[in-house]
Design a protein around this motif. Structure first.
Motif, PDB file in Angstrom:
ATOM      1  N   ASP A 272      58.213  -3.009  47.142  1.00  0.00           N
ATOM      2  CA  ASP A 272      57.974  -3.377  48.551  1.00  0.00           C
ATOM      3  C   ASP A 272      56.506  -3.278  48.947  1.00  0.00           C
ATOM      4  O   ASP A 272      56.010  -4.085  49.743  1.00  0.00           O
ATOM      5  N   ARG A 273      55.806  -2.292  48.422  1.00  0.00           N
ATOM      6  CA  ARG A 273      54.408  -2.109  48.820  1.00  0.00           C
ATOM      7  C   ARG A 273      53.574  -3.334  48.468  1.00  0.00           C
ATOM      8  O   ARG A 273      52.818  -3.848  49.299  1.00  0.00           O
ATOM      9  N   MET A 274      53.699  -3.780  47.223  1.00  0.00           N
ATOM     10  CA  MET A 274      52.856  -4.896  46.807  1.00  0.00           C
ATOM     11  C   MET A 274      53.296  -6.214  47.444  1.00  0.00           C
ATOM     12  O   MET A 274      52.450  -7.073  47.744  1.00  0.00           O
ATOM     13  N   VAL A 275      54.589  -6.411  47.657  1.00  0.00           N
ATOM     14  CA  VAL A 275      55.030  -7.621  48.348  1.00  0.00           C
ATOM     15  C   VAL A 275      54.468  -7.631  49.764  1.00  0.00           C
ATOM     16  O   VAL A 275      53.995  -8.669  50.261  1.00  0.00           O
ATOM     17  N   HIS A 276      54.473  -6.484  50.431  1.00  0.00           N
ATOM     18  CA  HIS A 276      53.907  -6.389  51.771  1.00  0.00           C
ATOM     19  C   HIS A 276      52.406  -6.664  51.762  1.00  0.00           C
ATOM     20  O   HIS A 276      51.899  -7.421  52.605  1.00  0.00           O
ATOM     21  N   VAL A 277      51.693  -6.059  50.827  1.00  0.00           N
ATOM     22  CA  VAL A 277      50.244  -6.284  50.736  1.00  0.00           C
ATOM     23  C   VAL A 277      49.956  -7.763  50.522  1.00  0.00           C
ATOM     24  O   VAL A 277      49.072  -8.343  51.172  1.00  0.00           O
ATOM     25  N   ARG A 278      50.697  -8.393  49.619  1.00  0.00           N
ATOM     26  CA  ARG A 278      50.481  -9.827  49.373  1.00  0.00           C
ATOM     27  C   ARG A 278      50.722 -10.654  50.630  1.00  0.00           C
ATOM     28  O   ARG A 278      49.879 -11.468  51.024  1.00  0.00           O
ATOM     29  N   GLY A 333      55.356   3.125  56.670  1.00  0.00           N
ATOM     30  CA  GLY A 333      55.288   3.630  55.313  1.00  0.00           C
ATOM     31  C   GLY A 333      54.753   2.644  54.304  1.00  0.00           C
ATOM     32  O   GLY A 333      54.766   2.926  53.101  1.00  0.00           O
ATOM     33  N   LEU A 334      54.257   1.499  54.761  1.00  0.00           N
ATOM     34  CA  LEU A 334      53.711   0.481  53.871  1.00  0.00           C
ATOM     35  C   LEU A 334      52.188   0.449  53.993  1.00  0.00           C
ATOM     36  O   LEU A 334      51.632   0.828  55.025  1.00  0.00           O
ATOM     37  N   PRO A 335      51.493   0.004  52.929  1.00  0.00           N
ATOM     38  CA  PRO A 335      50.026  -0.025  52.977  1.00  0.00           C
ATOM     39  C   PRO A 335      49.518  -0.905  54.104  1.00  0.00           C
ATOM     40  O   PRO A 335      50.086  -1.974  54.386  1.00  0.00           O
ATOM     41  N   GLU A 336      48.456  -0.454  54.750  1.00  0.00           N
ATOM     42  CA  GLU A 336      47.814  -1.217  55.812  1.00  0.00           C
ATOM     43  C   GLU A 336      46.303  -1.217  55.578  1.00  0.00           C
ATOM     44  O   GLU A 336      45.736  -0.187  55.179  1.00  0.00           O
ATOM     45  N   PRO A 337      45.633  -2.340  55.831  1.00  0.00           N
ATOM     46  CA  PRO A 337      44.174  -2.373  55.650  1.00  0.00           C
ATOM     47  C   PRO A 337      43.489  -1.598  56.771  1.00  0.00           C
ATOM     48  O   PRO A 337      43.951  -1.593  57.913  1.00  0.00           O
ATOM     49  N   ASN A 338      42.418  -0.926  56.413  1.00  0.00           N
ATOM     50  CA  ASN A 338      41.655  -0.194  57.432  1.00  0.00           C
ATOM     51  C   ASN A 338      40.333  -0.868  57.738  1.00  0.00           C
ATOM     52  O   ASN A 338      39.685  -0.548  58.729  1.00  0.00           O
ATOM     53  N   PRO A 554      61.096 -11.235  46.961  1.00  0.00           N
ATOM     54  CA  PRO A 554      61.249 -11.912  48.251  1.00  0.00           C
ATOM     55  C   PRO A 554      60.047 -12.805  48.562  1.00  0.00           C
ATOM     56  O   PRO A 554      58.894 -12.415  48.367  1.00  0.00           O
ATOM     57  N   GLY A 555      60.320 -14.015  49.020  1.00  0.00           N
ATOM     58  CA  GLY A 555      59.256 -14.938  49.377  1.00  0.00           C
ATOM     59  C   GLY A 555      58.521 -15.536  48.201  1.00  0.00           C
ATOM     60  O   GLY A 555      57.434 -16.093  48.364  1.00  0.00           O
ATOM     61  N   THR A 556      59.108 -15.442  47.017  1.00  0.00           N
ATOM     62  CA  THR A 556      58.432 -15.880  45.795  1.00  0.00           C
ATOM     63  C   THR A 556      59.354 -16.793  45.000  1.00  0.00           C
ATOM     64  O   THR A 556      60.559 -16.547  44.920  1.00  0.00           O
ATOM     65  N   GLY A 557      58.802 -17.827  44.392  1.00  0.00           N
ATOM     66  CA  GLY A 557      59.589 -18.706  43.533  1.00  0.00           C
ATOM     67  C   GLY A 557      59.540 -18.251  42.087  1.00  0.00           C
ATOM     68  O   GLY A 557      58.749 -17.372  41.709  1.00  0.00           O
ATOM     69  N   PRO A 558      60.376 -18.837  41.233  1.00  0.00           N
ATOM     70  CA  PRO A 558      60.345 -18.486  39.810  1.00  0.00           C
ATOM     71  C   PRO A 558      59.108 -19.039  39.123  1.00  0.00           C
ATOM     72  O   PRO A 558      58.507 -20.011  39.583  1.00  0.00           O
ATOM     73  N   HIS A 559      58.749 -18.411  38.030  1.00  0.00           N
ATOM     74  CA  HIS A 559      57.565 -18.819  37.276  1.00  0.00           C
ATOM     75  C   HIS A 559      57.930 -19.020  35.812  1.00  0.00           C
ATOM     76  O   HIS A 559      59.016 -18.640  35.370  1.00  0.00           O
TER      77      HIS A 559
END
Length: 668
Positions: A272-278, A333-338, A554-559
């Motif tokens: 979840d963290r990296m999907v949110h960051v992306r 609880g997810l990464p946020e830019p500062n 989530p939000g990603t297609g196959p590769h």
């Protein structure tokens, strides 16, 4: 290529029949048939002063587990090192004691570094300790199928489906202390997320052939005999369930030397963290990421019109941009830019890109390298021969500027600070995604980027690809799982998980010396690596390779991906390469150099994701967890194999895999 360096539902009865005055022999007989019965017995002599209870899947939370009293943290991973958490997908939350997290050089890592994990790593090595144990008769990395046999001494069982997990067993040979070698079970596949597993061990003997005795605690559970240890008594119901499930799978309890269970972390907890960051980070770019061109070298090599060095402006999800940075988090609880910051990139523009639209290839460099590694003969040839604009950012976390931080963490045993490497890798992965978005949307508009006759730079965004080698192949799996701009990628000499790769890599040998020096007790060192793996999952392929092809995030297609391996690789063990191929779910193309467990074979040309191994004529790699050192390291040799380059280009362009080898790929 370049080397900078069965199923079925288990129905539990509401209660078990109590067999009064049951003898030990009767207990053994019913166990061997896989039928769990209730009963009373005493200390093994039929005294009748302890009673089997109903199955009850509940765990006490312990500082240490007396099932293996010789070492606090074993057996590992273990649900008694977690707590109930009804709000998590798994219903669990890790809860390590200070006694379990090993101290080093007077430093006690903070156990709270793992408290936000809702289970153990799906890439966990399963650890126990049996002094003087022999490996005779146990499955090895080249006899993995033996682990699925009815009589396998080691069993890893999905508690819900009853499916057995392929694996091998080994002793920790990464150090010189014969008296403190961990007994390790290595799953040959990445375990399913949010799943409960049962580990069972039987039939072990010592070097003289004498059977290993179960600990008093486990013997009390197995034999339904009394124990004066409250933590053993608290698990009677749990072990009634464990033995029932093992019995249903045909595994009797009478000869078990050890069994325990654990729960793997959920996919959401890991990804979840990296999907949110992306998603959040890329949404901040209205017209493509901003960048500054710092330097342009004109005609730096034949066929290359420009070598461009620049700085990419990105949201900073770390509390500082350098090697000690770690994610900052929002209320969710997810990464946020500062803030925002700049990270460097480099681009090679072929002369042909000013007359014909060029494709894009993003390069992932090797271990402890940097963005500048894109200026390499292989990448220059790829650009000029096939009209690609080739570019790179730095894999933060495992780059040349991170080496000091990594060495410091390992040398001092500050395993709780390993999150700085993991979070930097996350920022680095996002920077790579942002760089591809920049190249597709805004880069060609820079006024400085014109040909000698003021021709504009032409980019064909429908041809956007990824090519990573070594670390770039490893982290390329994470990149390919996350990218929404790239359809196809090449992963050269990759592998997973890092917990398997490190001991078996020559590249890690200098750092292994530091780690060995940090821990007097080598069992401490082994569990420290496992604690690191839990953190590492949030950026390395363990958390992401499953989602590249068949189960998109989530939000990603196959590769589609092409994997290339070098038999006898000194830096990335073939066992890790094969594990990644199994996790990606891709086949080998025929003719293959050798059959590989769990990897199908298909005829070529083949349309879709696939795997090719190249044989450089080296001796077999060691079965133990030590580096391959014999012969000339083939890790970077594929860069000099013309057929491999043809394979890469054709796959990127068409999605078709063809080896162009005359038979098996044997460039030796």
């Amino acid at each position: 290529m370049t080397s900078p360096v069965l199923p079925r539902t288990l129905l539990l009865a509401s209660s078990l029949t109590l067999l009064l005055a049951c003898t030990d022999d009767e207990i053994a007989d019913t166990s061997d048939t896989g039928t769990e019965t209730g009963g009373t017995t005493g200390d093994g002599d039929g005294d009748g002063d302890s009673t089997e209870v109903d199955p009850d899947v509940a765990w006490p939370t312990l500082d240490c587990d007396p099932l293996l009293p010789d070492y606090c943290g074993f057996p590992y991973p273990n649900n008694v090192f977690s707590i109930d958490d009804p709000d998590s997908p798994t219903g669990r939350r890790l809860a390590f004691s200070g006694a379990l997290v090993p101290e080093s050089n007077g430093y006690q890592p903070d156990p709270d570094a793992w408290v936000d994990s809702d289970g153990f790593s799906p890439a966990s090595t399963l650890l126990a300790y049996f002094p003087g144990v022999s490996l005779q008769g146990l499955p090895t990395p080249i006899t993995i199928e033996a682990s699925l046999a009815d009589d396998s001494p080691t069993i890893v069982l999905n508690a819900d489906t009853g499916a057995r997990v392929p694996h091998w067993a080994e002793l920790d040979m990464s150090h010189g202390d014969d008296g403190r070698r961990a007994f390790m079970i290595r799953p040959a596949v990445r375990l399913d997320p949010n799943s409960r597993y049962i580990v069972a061990i039987r039939g072990l003997v010592d070097q003289g052939g004498t059977p290993i005795q179960a600990s008093p605690g486990f013997a009390a559970l197995r034999d339904i005999s009394p124990s004066d240890d409250e933590t053993i008594e608290a698990r009677r119901g749990l072990y009634a369930d464990i033995f029932l499930r093992l019995g249903d799978a045909g595994i009797g309890r009478a000869d078990l030397q050890l069994a325990w269970d654990f729960t793997t972390a959920s996919d959401a907890n890991i990804t979840d963290r990296m999907v949110h960051v992306r998603d959040e980070g890329l949404a901040m770019f209205d017209a493509g990421p901003q960048f500054n061109i710092v330097k342009i070298d004109v005609d730096p090599s034949p066929g290359i019109a420009m070598r461009v060095t620049g700085d990419l402006l990105v949201p900073l999800y770390l509390d500082e941009p350098g090697p000690a940075g770690r994610f900052t988090f929002g209320a969710d609880g997810l990464p946020e830019p500062n803030t925002t910051t700049e990270y460097p990139f480099m681009v090679l523009i072929p002369t042909s890109a000013f007359s014909e639209p060029a494709g894009l290839v993003q390069f992932g460099h090797g271990l402890f390298g940097s963005y500048e590694d894109v200026d390499d003969s292989l990448l220059r040839d790829l650009a000029t021969d096939y009209n690609f604009v080739v570019f790179a950012t730095t894999w933060l976390g495992l780059s040349n500027e991170d080496l000091g931080q990594i060495a410091s963490v390992l040398q001092t045993g500050r395993v709780d600070d390993f999150v700085t490497i993991v979070d930097r890798l996350g920022q680095g992965a996002f920077n790579g995604l942002a760089a591809m978005r920049m190249m597709r949307e805004s880069f060609a508009d820079a006024p400085e980027l014109v040909g000698p006759g003021m021709e504009p730079l032409l980019i064909d965004t429908d041809r956007s690809y990824f090519f990573g080698a070594s670390l770039g192949g490893i982290m390329g799996s994470t990149y390919m799982a996350l990218t929404t701009d790239v359809e196809r990628g090449v992963l050269a000499v990759p592998g997973q998980p890092y917990g398997l790769l490190l001991d078996r890599s020559e590249a890690f040998t200098p750092l292994a010396t530091l780690t060995n020096g940090a821990y007097g007790d080598k069992l401490d060192m082994r569990i420290a690596f496992e604690l690191i793996q839990i953190l590492w999952d949030r950026s390395e392929p363990t958390g992401f390779s499953r989602h590249v092809i068949s189960d998109p995030l989530p939000g990603t297609g196959p590769h589609e991906v092409l994997m290339l391996g070098a038999i006898g690789d000194h830096l990335v063990t073939n066992f890790g390469t094969h594990l990644m191929a199994r996790e990606l779910g891709i086949p080998q193309v025929n003719p293959a150099n050798r059959p590989l467990f769990g990897i199908d074979q298909v005829e070529q040309p083949y349309s879709g994701s696939a795997f090719i191994e190249y044989d450089f004529g080296l001796p077999p790699i060691p079965l133990a967890n030590v580096p391959m050192t014999e012969g000339s390291d083939p890790h970077g040799a594929l860069a000099n194999v013309p057929n491999a380059i043809l394979t890469v280009e054709q796959f990127l362009r068409t999605g078709v895999v063809e080896s162009f080898c005359n038979g098996v790929c044997d460039p030796s």
